[in-house]
Design an enzyme around this catalytic site. Structure first.
Site, PDB file in Angstrom:
ATOM      1  N   SER A  96     -20.739 -12.861 -27.371  1.00 37.67           N
ATOM      2  CA  SER A  96     -21.520 -13.262 -28.562  1.00 37.67           C
ATOM      3  C   SER A  96     -21.110 -12.277 -29.653  1.00 37.67           C
ATOM      4  CB  SER A  96     -23.019 -13.171 -28.286  1.00 37.67           C
ATOM      5  OG  SER A  96     -23.372 -13.969 -27.189  1.00 37.67           O
ATOM      6  N   LYS A 171     -24.442 -18.939 -32.329  1.00 42.57           N
ATOM      7  CA  LYS A 171     -25.035 -18.176 -31.223  1.00 42.57           C
ATOM      8  C   LYS A 171     -26.023 -17.130 -31.758  1.00 42.57           C
ATOM      9  CE  LYS A 171     -25.701 -16.378 -27.199  1.00 42.57           C
ATOM     10  NZ  LYS A 171     -26.492 -17.084 -26.182  1.00 42.57           N
ATOM     11  N   LYS A 240     -28.521  -6.778 -30.655  1.00 38.34           N
ATOM     12  CA  LYS A 240     -27.224  -6.925 -31.339  1.00 38.34           C
ATOM     13  C   LYS A 240     -27.107  -8.317 -31.972  1.00 38.34           C
ATOM     14  CE  LYS A 240     -24.348  -8.562 -28.707  1.00 38.34           C
ATOM     15  NZ  LYS A 240     -23.825  -9.821 -28.208  1.00 38.34           N
TER      16      LYS A 240
HETATM   17  P1  NDP Z   1     -23.272  -6.690 -19.648  1.00 34.03           P
HETATM   18  O1  NDP Z   1     -23.783  -5.592 -20.457  1.00 34.03           O
HETATM   19  O2  NDP Z   1     -23.920  -7.041 -18.354  1.00 34.03           O
HETATM   20  O3  NDP Z   1     -21.706  -6.478 -19.328  1.00 34.03           O
HETATM   21  C1  NDP Z   1     -20.843  -6.044 -20.322  1.00 34.03           C
HETATM   22  C2  NDP Z   1     -19.414  -6.059 -19.826  1.00 34.03           C
HETATM   23  O4  NDP Z   1     -18.589  -5.480 -20.846  1.00 34.03           O
HETATM   24  C3  NDP Z   1     -19.182  -5.241 -18.569  1.00 34.03           C
HETATM   25  O5  NDP Z   1     -18.122  -5.816 -17.855  1.00 34.03           O
HETATM   26  C4  NDP Z   1     -18.783  -3.882 -19.158  1.00 34.03           C
HETATM   27  O6  NDP Z   1     -18.007  -3.114 -18.287  1.00 34.03           O
HETATM   28  C5  NDP Z   1     -17.935  -4.331 -20.311  1.00 34.03           C
HETATM   29  N1  NDP Z   1     -17.821  -3.282 -21.330  1.00 34.03           N
HETATM   30  C6  NDP Z   1     -18.824  -2.633 -21.958  1.00 34.03           C
HETATM   31  N2  NDP Z   1     -18.323  -1.754 -22.856  1.00 34.03           N
HETATM   32  C7  NDP Z   1     -16.982  -1.856 -22.766  1.00 34.03           C
HETATM   33  C8  NDP Z   1     -15.914  -1.205 -23.441  1.00 34.03           C
HETATM   34  N3  NDP Z   1     -16.129  -0.281 -24.381  1.00 34.03           N
HETATM   35  N4  NDP Z   1     -14.641  -1.541 -23.099  1.00 34.03           N
HETATM   36  C9  NDP Z   1     -14.423  -2.479 -22.144  1.00 34.03           C
HETATM   37  N5  NDP Z   1     -15.391  -3.135 -21.477  1.00 34.03           N
HETATM   38  C10 NDP Z   1     -16.656  -2.826 -21.798  1.00 34.03           C
HETATM   39  O7  NDP Z   1     -23.234  -7.975 -20.615  1.00 34.03           O
HETATM   40  P2  NDP Z   1     -23.378  -9.523 -20.254  1.00 34.03           P
HETATM   41  O8  NDP Z   1     -22.393  -9.895 -19.209  1.00 34.03           O
HETATM   42  O9  NDP Z   1     -24.809  -9.861 -20.062  1.00 34.03           O
HETATM   43  O10 NDP Z   1     -22.967 -10.163 -21.663  1.00 34.03           O
HETATM   44  C11 NDP Z   1     -21.610 -10.309 -22.087  1.00 34.03           C
HETATM   45  C12 NDP Z   1     -21.643 -11.100 -23.397  1.00 34.03           C
HETATM   46  O11 NDP Z   1     -22.258 -12.385 -23.162  1.00 34.03           O
HETATM   47  C13 NDP Z   1     -22.487 -10.426 -24.499  1.00 34.03           C
HETATM   48  O12 NDP Z   1     -21.912 -10.647 -25.745  1.00 34.03           O
HETATM   49  C14 NDP Z   1     -23.830 -11.148 -24.387  1.00 34.03           C
HETATM   50  O13 NDP Z   1     -24.543 -11.094 -25.622  1.00 34.03           O
HETATM   51  C15 NDP Z   1     -23.396 -12.546 -24.000  1.00 34.03           C
HETATM   52  N6  NDP Z   1     -24.392 -13.355 -23.290  1.00 34.03           N
HETATM   53  C16 NDP Z   1     -25.078 -12.865 -22.206  1.00 34.03           C
HETATM   54  C17 NDP Z   1     -26.016 -13.656 -21.552  1.00 34.03           C
HETATM   55  C18 NDP Z   1     -26.796 -13.195 -20.354  1.00 34.03           C
HETATM   56  O14 NDP Z   1     -27.685 -13.955 -19.904  1.00 34.03           O
HETATM   57  N7  NDP Z   1     -26.544 -12.029 -19.771  1.00 34.03           N
HETATM   58  C19 NDP Z   1     -26.319 -15.022 -22.041  1.00 34.03           C
HETATM   59  C20 NDP Z   1     -25.475 -15.460 -23.120  1.00 34.03           C
HETATM   60  C21 NDP Z   1     -24.584 -14.647 -23.737  1.00 34.03           C
HETATM   61  P3  NDP Z   1     -18.664  -2.067 -17.232  1.00 34.03           P
HETATM   62  O15 NDP Z   1     -18.896  -2.873 -15.991  1.00 34.03           O
HETATM   63  O16 NDP Z   1     -17.650  -1.005 -17.102  1.00 34.03           O
HETATM   64  O17 NDP Z   1     -19.956  -1.575 -17.862  1.00 34.03           O
END
Ligand code: NDP
Length: 295
Positions: A96, A171, A240
């Site tokens: 997002s 979104k 965010k």
């Molecule tokens: P999480 O916080 O659970 O996961 C984030 C992911 O990004 C992890 O794989 C993390 O890696 C990685 N990450 C974080 N910082 C960095 C960085 N600096 N460099 C590289 N990788 C990084 O998020 P979600 O999976 O919940 O969400 C992902 C996206 O989807 C977001 O934009 C969210 O707004 C959107 N979304 C989420 C929903 C939900 O229900 N959860 C629903 C709809 C949209 P690591 O494992 O190392 O921390």
């Protein structure tokens, strides 16, 4: 079709599992490598050590990271994707994200013969698990077509929102509405608890009336009344999203005081409850301010 998936977080891992089967050949990368290794033990996928290695032979690359800031970092950082992503490939950014950053990434990739669409998702972890997410995408139809099989593997309702950045905009506004519903429903129920009305009775009426929403029908009954507050979508990510909506409104000269106020309330909730809290835990802030429990 060779697919690289970067970002195995709460929702990313559930999306990626739909690509761990024929006709896809899946490579995964995650910042914390242990999560990628655990994924590959369970599903048919190879683990890449770096973003560059993940995308080197990909037809389609999917990113699912917290915000556009991290997408930029994975693109431009050490061993980043930019130099390695093949000409003719498509980057499907399911983050997002924010529209200006998505537009600038799209322009940069276009100069290298790489397609880009912003393709954020909704439906949460339940729809991600089932492969029935709603996908709102921004970009050109020809680029989307090259990535269609990948998007259809985890998406059910797939909607073209407009040019690059439109998916992000849609979104952000959807999630701003979610944030408003959480705050307003919690405030309303706090008042009713103070007035001596059982919140279960209140929700029974509201959910048969015009005040209902997904928050009143599902989130509050399943997560607040039960005091379960499961972590499915971090509050920090919703904060965010509503921030993106508020900036979008400001950039466009729109007057949106309710969105701004909800953004400020989620900002406070993030500061109070921390980076790991679930979005529905914002209700706890309102309970505390009103010395009530909604249960
Ligand atoms: P999480 O916080 O659970 O996961 C984030 C992911 O990004 C992890 O794989 C993390 O890696 C990685 N990450 C974080 N910082 C960095 C960085 N600096 N460099 C590289 N990788 C990084 O998020 P979600 O999976 O919940 O969400 C992902 C996206 O989807 C977001 O934009 C969210 O707004 C959107 N979304 C989420 C929903 C939900 O229900 N959860 C629903 C709809 C949209 P690591 O494992 O190392 O921390």
């Amino acid at each position: 079709m060779k697919v690289a998936f970067l970002g195995l977080g709460d929702i990313g891992a559930l999306m990626a599992k739909h690509l761990a089967r024929d006709p896809f050949d899946l490579v995964v990368w995650n910042r914390t490598a242990a999560k990628a290794e655990a994924f590959a033990r369970e599903y048919k996928a190879r683990v890449a050590a770096t973003p560059a290695e993940a995308v080197r032979h990909a037809d389609v690359v999917v990113t699912c990271l917290p915000s556009s800031v991290e997408v930029e970092a994975v693109l431009h950082g050490t061993d980043g994707m930019l130099e390695a992503i093949p000409k003719g490939a498509v980057l499907v950014d399911c983050t997002s994200g924010d529209p200006p950053t998505s537009r600038s990434i799209a322009a940069e990739l276009a100069g290298r013969g790489v397609g880009f669409i912003d393709a954020p998702v909704s439906g949460g972890t339940v729809a991600a698990k089932a492969g029935t997410l709603t996908v709102m995408w921004g970009g050109e139809a020809g680029v989307f077509e090259r990535a269609r099989p990948v998007i259809e593997a985890f998406g059910k309702k797939i909607v073209h929102a407009g040019p690059v950045g439109s998916g992000d905009a849609l979104k952000a506004v959807n999630n701003a509405l979610l944030a408003v519903h959480i705050i307003s429903t919690a405030e309303g129920l706090a008042v009713l608890v103070k007035a001596g009305v059982d919140p279960k009775v209140a929700l029974d009426v509201i959910n048969a009336s015009s005040g209902r929403s997904n928050t009143s029908e599902n989130l509050i009954p399943q997560r607040v009344l039960t005091r379960a507050f499961p972590r499915t979508f971090r509050l920090a990510l919703l904060e965010k999203d509503i921030g993106i909506a508020a900036v979008l409104a400001e950039d466009l000269g729109a007057r949106t005081p309710v969105i701004s106020l909800a953004a400020a309330r989620f900002h406070e909730a993030r500061a109070k409850l921390g980076e790991e809290a679930d979005h529905v835990e914002a209700v706890k802030m309102i309970e505390e301010e009103n010395s009530v429990e909604i249960k």
